[in-house]
Design a protein around this motif. Sequence first.
Motif, PDB file in Angstrom:
ATOM      1  N   HIS A  83     -12.279 -15.207 -10.275  1.00  0.00           N
ATOM      2  CA  HIS A  83     -12.440 -15.119  -8.824  1.00  0.00           C
ATOM      3  C   HIS A  83     -11.153 -15.378  -8.049  1.00  0.00           C
ATOM      4  O   HIS A  83     -11.134 -15.274  -6.819  1.00  0.00           O
ATOM      5  N   TRP A 132     -14.430 -21.444  -4.334  1.00  0.00           N
ATOM      6  CA  TRP A 132     -15.387 -20.348  -4.528  1.00  0.00           C
ATOM      7  C   TRP A 132     -16.759 -20.705  -3.971  1.00  0.00           C
ATOM      8  O   TRP A 132     -17.391 -19.906  -3.265  1.00  0.00           O
ATOM      9  N   VAL A 150     -13.154 -19.860 -13.338  1.00  0.00           N
ATOM     10  CA  VAL A 150     -13.335 -19.391 -11.969  1.00  0.00           C
ATOM     11  C   VAL A 150     -12.019 -18.842 -11.412  1.00  0.00           C
ATOM     12  O   VAL A 150     -12.002 -17.814 -10.722  1.00  0.00           O
ATOM     13  N   SER A 182     -22.263 -14.905  -7.409  1.00  0.00           N
ATOM     14  CA  SER A 182     -22.324 -15.169  -5.972  1.00  0.00           C
ATOM     15  C   SER A 182     -23.715 -14.944  -5.399  1.00  0.00           C
ATOM     16  O   SER A 182     -24.247 -15.794  -4.673  1.00  0.00           O
TER      17      SER A 182
END
Length: 440
Positions: free
Chosen positions: A235, A242, A231, A200
């Motif tokens: 996440h 995302w 992902v 990120s």
Amino acid sequence: MQIIEAGWIITPGLKAEQERSLVIDGTHVLDILPWEEARSTYPDAEVIERHHCLLSPGFINTHMHLYGVLAHGLEPPFPLETFESFLEDYWWPMVENRLDPPMIEAATAYIGAELVDSGVTALCDILEAPNAGIEGLRVEAETLKRLGMRAILSSEACERITPERGVEILKENLQFCKEYQDDSHIGGMLCTHTAFTCGSEFMKEAVSMAEDHGFDLQLHLNESSYEPEWVLKHHGMRTCHWYDQNGVLSEHILAAQCVQVDAQEIAILAKHAVRMAHLPLSNCEVGGGIAPVPDLLEAGITCGLGTDGYINNFFAVMRGAFLMHKGHRCDPTVMDGKTVYRMATEAGADVMYPGKEMNRLRKGADADFITISLEDLPTGLTEHNIYDQVILYRDPQHVQDVCIAGSWSKRDYTVQNVDKKQLREQAYEQSRRLWEIVVK
């Protein structure tokens, strides 16, 4: 001043008109007129007869890796059980990390000439060579300039080596962008790899760097099921969600692949006006799937075509886009010839040069065009079927001329100022250097 008399010409909006002349004066289009009117209006101009040809905007290759030719046919020296192993044990250490400027120059010269031969006037390249530094980009730029091509170049950055090295690559890429921002043919954008190699904070830094200096950013997006699954696991959401959560997506993003995207992700991409590069043949080669391009287009997303550096015959790429979606959807009406041709020309330019209305043949535009021989086609031509005919029945050997900014990069079926045999030998020699560590 030159008058190019064409049997057919493609004017803005992909309108096919018969017996028109393109009048160019130096680097720009001066006029488009019927044959006789052009001759009478500009009696002192050189007349180039292409009555058997289609005169068209050039093809735009919106995503590729020029270096890729060096690894064609290279086989891993050991069995690879997983995609992670392919990248971490083979491709990254044995290919990408070993690329140097001499390898990059040889590959760029060879593939650049191949693309010109195929009617490509501009390309968007991602250099995946973390140890080549800014010199790798400069070598690409100067090699392509010698061919007369237009290009947007970038160096792929991620955290796979270290986060620090990833940031260094971004800064090198930014320096290159600044060096070439006033060049008439070469430009730059920033580039990141994927959501599974960039965290990120790294992505936020890349986006901030691009925005602060006024450059776009490109990335790979869901080339296969691996990325969205990774992902989701790490996440708790799919890739586009995302990216959206981290403020990555905008009209300044060019996303390549977009194969495994669902309806919600398409809506997110459309909301942010993300541009997209479709790579039909490469997607098949890696087994990634077939991108939902009809849905992306219906959502209003601007889509161009690219080769990925895999098969660089642009007619073959157009055929792939024209045919595979019909078979996949069981619907012969999807991806008609005009839609595919637009992706290869006008839309491709909009992907690479948003807001600039490039690659249109009209007064005042850059004199970028190609001529394609229409001789020996099996059936007659109409303004409606000409796109299908060219996509299905033409190939690089039918491209008679390629003109970029008024300079002829290919003339009378011959790429200018290059020795193809020598370029092939140079590429072969550099591929042997690359293969040394793999092939024993």
